[in-house]
Write a protein that holds these residues in place. Structure first.
Motif, mmCIF file in Angstrom:
data_model
loop_
_atom_site.group_PDB
_atom_site.id
_atom_site.type_symbol
_atom_site.label_atom_id
_atom_site.label_comp_id
_atom_site.label_asym_id
_atom_site.label_seq_id
_atom_site.Cartn_x
_atom_site.Cartn_y
_atom_site.Cartn_z
ATOM 1 N N LEU A 1 0.937 -1.293 0.102
ATOM 2 C CA LEU A 1 0.033 -0.142 0.047
ATOM 3 C C LEU A 1 0.911 1.145 -0.016
ATOM 4 N N THR A 2 0.858 2.119 -0.962
ATOM 5 C CA THR A 2 1.844 3.092 -1.264
ATOM 6 C C THR A 2 1.213 4.335 -1.467
ATOM 7 N N THR A 3 2.186 5.552 -0.906
ATOM 8 C CA THR A 3 2.161 6.886 -1.024
ATOM 9 C C THR A 3 3.224 7.490 -1.381
ATOM 10 N N LEU A 4 3.259 8.062 -2.723
ATOM 11 C CA LEU A 4 4.685 8.500 -3.096
ATOM 12 C C LEU A 4 4.409 9.816 -3.889
ATOM 13 N N GLU A 5 3.959 10.726 -2.781
ATOM 14 C CA GLU A 5 3.520 12.140 -3.510
ATOM 15 C C GLU A 5 4.514 13.039 -2.918
ATOM 16 N N GLY A 6 4.797 14.147 -3.713
ATOM 17 C CA GLY A 6 5.699 15.072 -2.749
ATOM 18 C C GLY A 6 4.813 15.984 -1.492
ATOM 19 N N ALA A 7 3.518 15.756 -1.398
ATOM 20 C CA ALA A 7 2.648 16.445 -0.508
ATOM 21 C C ALA A 7 2.683 15.665 0.652
ATOM 22 N N ASP A 8 3.192 14.441 0.691
ATOM 23 C CA ASP A 8 2.822 13.481 1.703
ATOM 24 C C ASP A 8 3.267 14.128 3.083
ATOM 25 N N THR A 9 2.596 13.833 3.833
ATOM 26 C CA THR A 9 2.952 14.228 5.517
ATOM 27 C C THR A 9 2.809 13.207 6.589
ATOM 28 N N PRO A 10 3.230 13.545 7.707
ATOM 29 C CA PRO A 10 3.046 12.379 8.698
ATOM 30 C C PRO A 10 1.840 12.071 8.983
ATOM 31 N N GLY A 11 0.822 12.780 8.941
ATOM 32 C CA GLY A 11 -0.677 12.579 8.976
ATOM 33 C C GLY A 11 -1.218 11.532 7.832
ATOM 34 N N LYS A 12 -0.647 11.826 6.550
ATOM 35 C CA LYS A 12 -1.131 10.913 5.335
ATOM 36 C C LYS A 12 -0.601 9.524 5.668
ATOM 37 N N VAL A 13 0.821 9.430 6.003
ATOM 38 C CA VAL A 13 1.405 8.052 6.321
ATOM 39 C C VAL A 13 0.773 7.350 7.415
ATOM 40 N N ARG A 14 0.413 8.097 8.496
ATOM 41 C CA ARG A 14 -0.581 7.476 9.473
ATOM 42 C C ARG A 14 -1.913 6.952 8.923
ATOM 43 N N SER A 15 -2.326 7.660 8.124
ATOM 44 C CA SER A 15 -3.941 7.267 7.727
ATOM 45 C C SER A 15 -3.491 6.028 6.542
ATOM 46 N N LEU A 16 -2.528 5.914 5.861
ATOM 47 C CA LEU A 16 -1.914 4.935 4.992
ATOM 48 C C LEU A 16 -1.873 3.647 5.896
ATOM 49 N N VAL A 17 -1.138 3.685 7.005
ATOM 50 C CA VAL A 17 -0.925 2.516 7.847
ATOM 51 C C VAL A 17 -2.210 2.276 8.463
ATOM 52 N N ALA A 18 -3.072 3.155 9.006
ATOM 53 C CA ALA A 18 -4.480 2.565 9.352
ATOM 54 C C ALA A 18 -5.136 1.608 8.523
ATOM 55 N N LYS A 19 -5.105 2.164 7.048
ATOM 56 C CA LYS A 19 -5.786 1.320 6.058
ATOM 57 C C LYS A 19 -5.005 -0.061 5.903
ATOM 58 N N ALA A 20 -3.845 -0.109 6.070
ATOM 59 C CA ALA A 20 -2.884 -1.197 5.845
ATOM 60 C C ALA A 20 -3.166 -2.141 6.947
ATOM 61 N N LYS A 21 -3.503 -1.633 7.985
ATOM 62 C CA LYS A 21 -3.913 -2.469 9.244
ATOM 63 C C LYS A 21 -5.268 -3.270 8.989
ATOM 64 N N THR A 22 -6.260 -2.290 8.733
ATOM 65 C CA THR A 22 -7.493 -2.841 8.503
ATOM 66 C C THR A 22 -8.183 -2.310 7.312
ATOM 67 N N PRO A 23 -7.790 -3.214 6.064
ATOM 68 C CA PRO A 23 -8.074 -2.680 4.721
ATOM 69 C C PRO A 23 -9.736 -2.768 4.672
#
Length: 281
Positions: free
Chosen positions: A69-91
Motif C-alpha cells: 500500500l503506497t503513497t509517493l507524493e511530494g505532498a505526503d505528510t506524517p498524517g497521511k502516512v499514519r492514515s495509510l498505515v491505518a488502512k494497511a492494518k484494517t483494509p
C-alpha cells in the motif's frame, strides 16, 4: 565476504567472467530473443481464466496479503502516512476477516513515521505483520551520484525500512553500460546492510515503460537478478506505460528460468497503480 562480493562471485559463475560491460553484453545479448506475438498471446490467455466461489474469495485474500500500500507524493505528510498505515492494518473495516497488506511503501523521510504508526504489527508479512518499504536512489529518475544513492538507501534502512525500492539508471542501461548498472545495484544491496549484519530486501525497479522493447526488459531483468536484487519490479508508477500483463509475464518467466538454473527464488513486483501487488514464482 560482503553481499556485493557474493553477488559478483555468483554472477561470475553464471557469466563465465567478470561482470564488466563486455562480458555482460555477450551474455545479455546472447539470450534468446522475445517472441512478442507469443508473449502477448500467453498474456491474453491469462485474462480469459475465471476463479469462482470459494476459490475467488481465497484469491482476493491472497492478493490483499501481497499488496504494498503506497503513497509517493511530494505532498505526503506524517498524517497521511499514519492514515495509510491505518488502512494497511484494517483494509476493510466492515469485514474484520480481511487480511492485512504485506507492506506500506513511502519515501525515505517518512519511514520513521510509518514504523511508529505500525507499532507492534511492524514486521515480517510471513508472520501476519506489515513491512515498511522505502523508495530510494533518487527515485523516480535515478539520476544522482552513487554516493547520494547509497546515502539515501542507508538512511532509510537505519530508520527501519525492511525493503528498499531502487531505480536503475535507464540511461546507462540503454547506452550499453551494463557494468555500471550492475555495480550500482550491487553497491545499493550492500548499503541495505543493517547494524546486526542482516539485510533489508532490495527491489530493483526497471522502469519498463522506458526500456522500449521486450528484449530490453528481459535483459534488464537478468541484470537486476545477477547483481543481487531480491525482487525485480516493473515500474515507479511515474511513467506510462507502467506494469502490463505481457511485461509482468516476461519477468515472471525470467525468474522461473533463474530458479530452474540456480534453485534461488526471486520476487516480481508489478507496480504503477495507487496500490501495487507483488508476486513470487
Amino acid at each position: 565476504m560482503t553481499t556485493k562480493e557474493l553477488s559478483r562471485r555468483s554472477a561470475v559463475d553464471v557469466l563465465g567472467g567478470e561482470p564488466d560491460d563486455a562480458t555482460l553484453r555477450r551474455f545479455l545479448h546472447g539470450l534468446p530473443g522475445v517472441d512478442a506475438v507469443g508473449l502477448e498471446q500467453r498474456a491474453a490467455g491469462l485474462g480469459t481464466r475465471s476463479i469462482k466461489t470459494t476459490s475467488k474469495a481465497w484469491a482476493l485474500d491472497t492478493i490483499i496479503k501481497l499488496i504494498d500500500l503506497t503513497t509517493l507524493e511530494g505532498a505526503d505528510t506524517p498524517g497521511k502516512v499514519r492514515s495509510l498505515v491505518a488502512k494497511a492494518k484494517t483494509p476493510d473495516a466492515a469485514d474484520p476477516t480481511t487480511p492485512r497488506v504485506a507492506a506500506v511503501c513511502v519515501y525515505g523521510d517518512m519511514v520513521g513515521y510509518a514504523v511508529d504508526a505500525l507499532g507492534a504489527v511492524h514486521g515480517d508479512p510471513d508472520d501476519g505483520l506489515i513491512s515498511v518499504a522505502a523508495v530510494a536512489t533518487a527515485f523516480p529518475s535515478g539520476r544522482s551520484s552513487l554516493a547520494i544513492k547509497l546515502a539515501d538507501t542507508a538512511e532509510a534502512v537505519a530508520a527501519g525500512a525492511d525493503e528498499i525500492d531502487m531505480v536503475i539508471d535507464r540511461g546507462a542501461f540503454l547506452s550499453g553500460r551494463y557494468g555500471l548498472v550492475f555495480d550500482q545495484i550491487a553497491a545499493v544491496k550492500e548499503a541495505c546492510r543493517r547494524e546486526d549484519g542482516s539485510y533489508a530486501s532490495l527491489k530493483v525497479i526497471l522502469e519498463t515503460g522506458e526500456l522500449n522493447t521486450y528484449d530490453n526488459i528481459k535483459r534488464a531483468s537478468w541484470l537486476g537478478i545477477l547483481a543481487g536484487g531480491d525482487f525485480i519490479k516493473t515500474s515507479t508508477g511515474k511513467v506510462q506505460p507502467a506494469a502490463t500483463l505481457p511485461t509482468t509475464l516476461l519477468m515472471l518467466e525470467t525468474v522461473r528460468d533463474w530458479h530452474h538454473g540456480t534453485g534461488e527464488k526471486i520476487g516480481v513486483k508489478p507496480a504503477g497503480a495507487a496500490s501495487a501487488h507483488r508476486r513470487t514464482p
